[in-house]
Write an enzyme that holds these catalytic residues in place. Structure first.
Site, short mmCIF file in Angstrom:
data_model
loop_
_atom_site.label_atom_id
_atom_site.label_comp_id
_atom_site.label_asym_id
_atom_site.label_seq_id
_atom_site.Cartn_x
_atom_site.Cartn_y
_atom_site.Cartn_z
N ASN A 9 87.29 -3.48 24.09
CA ASN A 9 86.02 -3.62 24.52
C ASN A 9 85.16 -2.50 24.28
O ASN A 9 85.50 -1.44 25.06
CB ASN A 9 86.11 -3.95 26.12
CG ASN A 9 84.64 -3.98 26.64
OD1 ASN A 9 83.79 -3.86 25.92
ND2 ASN A 9 84.93 -3.73 27.98
N LYS A 20 82.01 -1.93 24.75
CA LYS A 20 80.96 -1.61 25.82
C LYS A 20 79.84 -1.30 24.98
O LYS A 20 79.61 -1.62 23.92
CB LYS A 20 81.48 -0.62 26.89
CG LYS A 20 82.98 -0.95 27.40
CD LYS A 20 83.23 -0.06 28.64
CE LYS A 20 84.47 -0.54 29.17
NZ LYS A 20 85.32 0.07 30.20
N HIS A 49 83.55 -8.88 33.37
CA HIS A 49 84.03 -7.68 33.49
C HIS A 49 83.17 -6.78 34.79
O HIS A 49 82.21 -7.12 35.14
CB HIS A 49 83.35 -6.79 32.42
CG HIS A 49 84.10 -5.41 32.08
ND1 HIS A 49 83.78 -4.39 32.96
CD2 HIS A 49 85.29 -5.04 31.28
CE1 HIS A 49 84.45 -3.27 32.67
NE2 HIS A 49 85.31 -3.93 31.66
N GLU A 68 82.27 -3.99 35.40
CA GLU A 68 80.93 -3.25 35.03
C GLU A 68 79.93 -4.13 35.24
O GLU A 68 78.70 -3.76 35.90
CB GLU A 68 80.88 -2.59 33.86
CG GLU A 68 81.87 -1.21 33.81
CD GLU A 68 82.46 -0.88 32.67
OE1 GLU A 68 81.97 -1.27 31.60
OE2 GLU A 68 83.41 -0.28 32.58
N GLU A 93 92.08 -6.28 35.73
CA GLU A 93 91.77 -4.62 35.47
C GLU A 93 91.41 -4.22 37.11
O GLU A 93 90.29 -4.75 37.21
CB GLU A 93 90.39 -4.76 34.62
CG GLU A 93 90.67 -5.41 33.21
CD GLU A 93 89.61 -4.85 32.16
OE1 GLU A 93 90.02 -4.22 31.12
OE2 GLU A 93 88.55 -4.98 32.24
N GLY A 95 88.55 3.53 32.90
CA GLY A 95 87.85 4.68 32.77
C GLY A 95 88.34 6.19 33.60
O GLY A 95 87.81 7.01 33.44
N SER A 153 92.64 1.97 31.73
CA SER A 153 93.33 3.07 31.16
C SER A 153 94.55 3.25 30.39
O SER A 153 95.57 3.72 30.50
CB SER A 153 93.64 4.11 32.23
OG SER A 153 92.36 4.52 33.04
P1 PGA Z 1 89.28 1.82 29.76
O1 PGA Z 1 88.48 0.27 30.06
O2 PGA Z 1 90.50 1.38 28.87
O3 PGA Z 1 88.39 2.56 29.29
O4 PGA Z 1 89.90 2.21 31.06
C1 PGA Z 1 89.03 -0.88 30.25
C2 PGA Z 1 87.83 -1.95 30.54
O5 PGA Z 1 86.87 -1.66 30.98
O6 PGA Z 1 87.95 -3.12 29.95
#
Ligand code: PGA
Length: 251
Positions: free
Chosen positions: A12, A14, A98, A100, A168, A174, A213
């Site tokens: 992803n 983003k 997601h 976010e 997740e 992140g 992560s």
């Molecule tokens: P990350 O993000 O691997 O940077 O922790 C995962 C995600 O948001 O799908």
């Protein structure tokens, strides 16, 4: 017992990537060709790059997905993109729900369900994200949150070709933090049980990804957990070397 579904490692990106990023996609494709892995691979770039990425990736081991869609096929929704448009641009999948987007765009479970259904309508695979916050984890409310999200956002009919779940934990995204292997196993087993309820034929074939992560250094351990059928990777998917290093857990 049915065999485990073929894993998927999806990146992803983003809101990262410009036209020049096609070079990084090219490295991912070349690496995947040179050292084949026993899993499906996918990159989900921003919508502006979908068409050119799909062209570059055509016929390669790397599929291209999108990061969000509107629930309606067409209409007066300024700035939004429908699942049909994503498919038209060359996407074969779309991430929905997601954390976010749940946080910054206030997407509800019902919104996410509508988007997952829109994906199926358009012939796309939905990668449906769920996960608890740090507060919920600390309060012992993780499984209750997961259950609510599944009840509220799973499409009415399960189709293993059109649905992937991504667990997740919000606090792991992140941050460099990951749950223990035991905690991942507990949540994935819980999700699998819920998928199997009333769907004995298809519930076992729906892939359940872990995300948050994931890095080359922890991928093998996380991907080795029962009912973990791949990864949804954020930051580490932006570099071919790291993304391929994660996929190498399936070599
Ligand atoms: P990350 O993000 O691997 O940077 O922790 C995962 C995600 O948001 O799908």
């Amino acid at each position: 017992m049915a065999s485990a579904p073929r894993p998927l490692v999806a990146g992803n990106w983003k809101m990262n990537g410009l036209k020049a990023s096609r070079a990084e996609l090219g490295k991912i494709i070349e690496g995947a060709k040179a050292n084949p892995v026993a899993c499906d691979l996918m990159i989900c770039p921003p919508a502006t790059l979908l068409e050119s990425f799909a062209t570059v990736a055509l016929g390669s081991p790397v599929a291209i997905g999108a990061q969000d869609c509107h629930a309606e096929p067409v209409g007066a929704f300024t700035g939004d993109i429908s699942a049909e448009m994503l498919r038209d641009a060359g996407a074969s999948a779309v991430i929905v729900g997601h954390s976010e987007r749940r946080a910054t765009h206030r997407e509800s479970d019902a919104d996410v369900k509508a988007k997952a259904s829109a994906a199926a309508r358009a012939g796309l695979m939905a990668i449906l994200c769920i996960g608890e916050t740090r507060e919920e984890r600390e309060a012992g409310a993780t499984l209750a949150r997961i259950e609510r999200q599944l009840d509220g956002s799973l499409p009415d009919t399960l189709d293993a070709q059109k649905l992937v779940i991504a667990y997740e934990p919000v606090w792991a995204i992140g941050t460099g933090l990951t749950p223990t292997v035991k905690d991942v196993a507990e949540v994935h087993a819980f999700i699998r049980k819920r998928l199997l309820k009333g769907n004995e034929r298809t519930g076992g074939a729906v892939r359940i990804l872990y995300g948050g992560s994931v890095k080359p250094a922890n991928a093998r351990e996380l991907m080795g957990v029962a009912d973990v059928n791949g990864a949804l990777v954020g930051g580490a998917s932006l570099k071919a070397e790291d993304f391929l290093g994660i996929a190498a857990a399936y070599r």
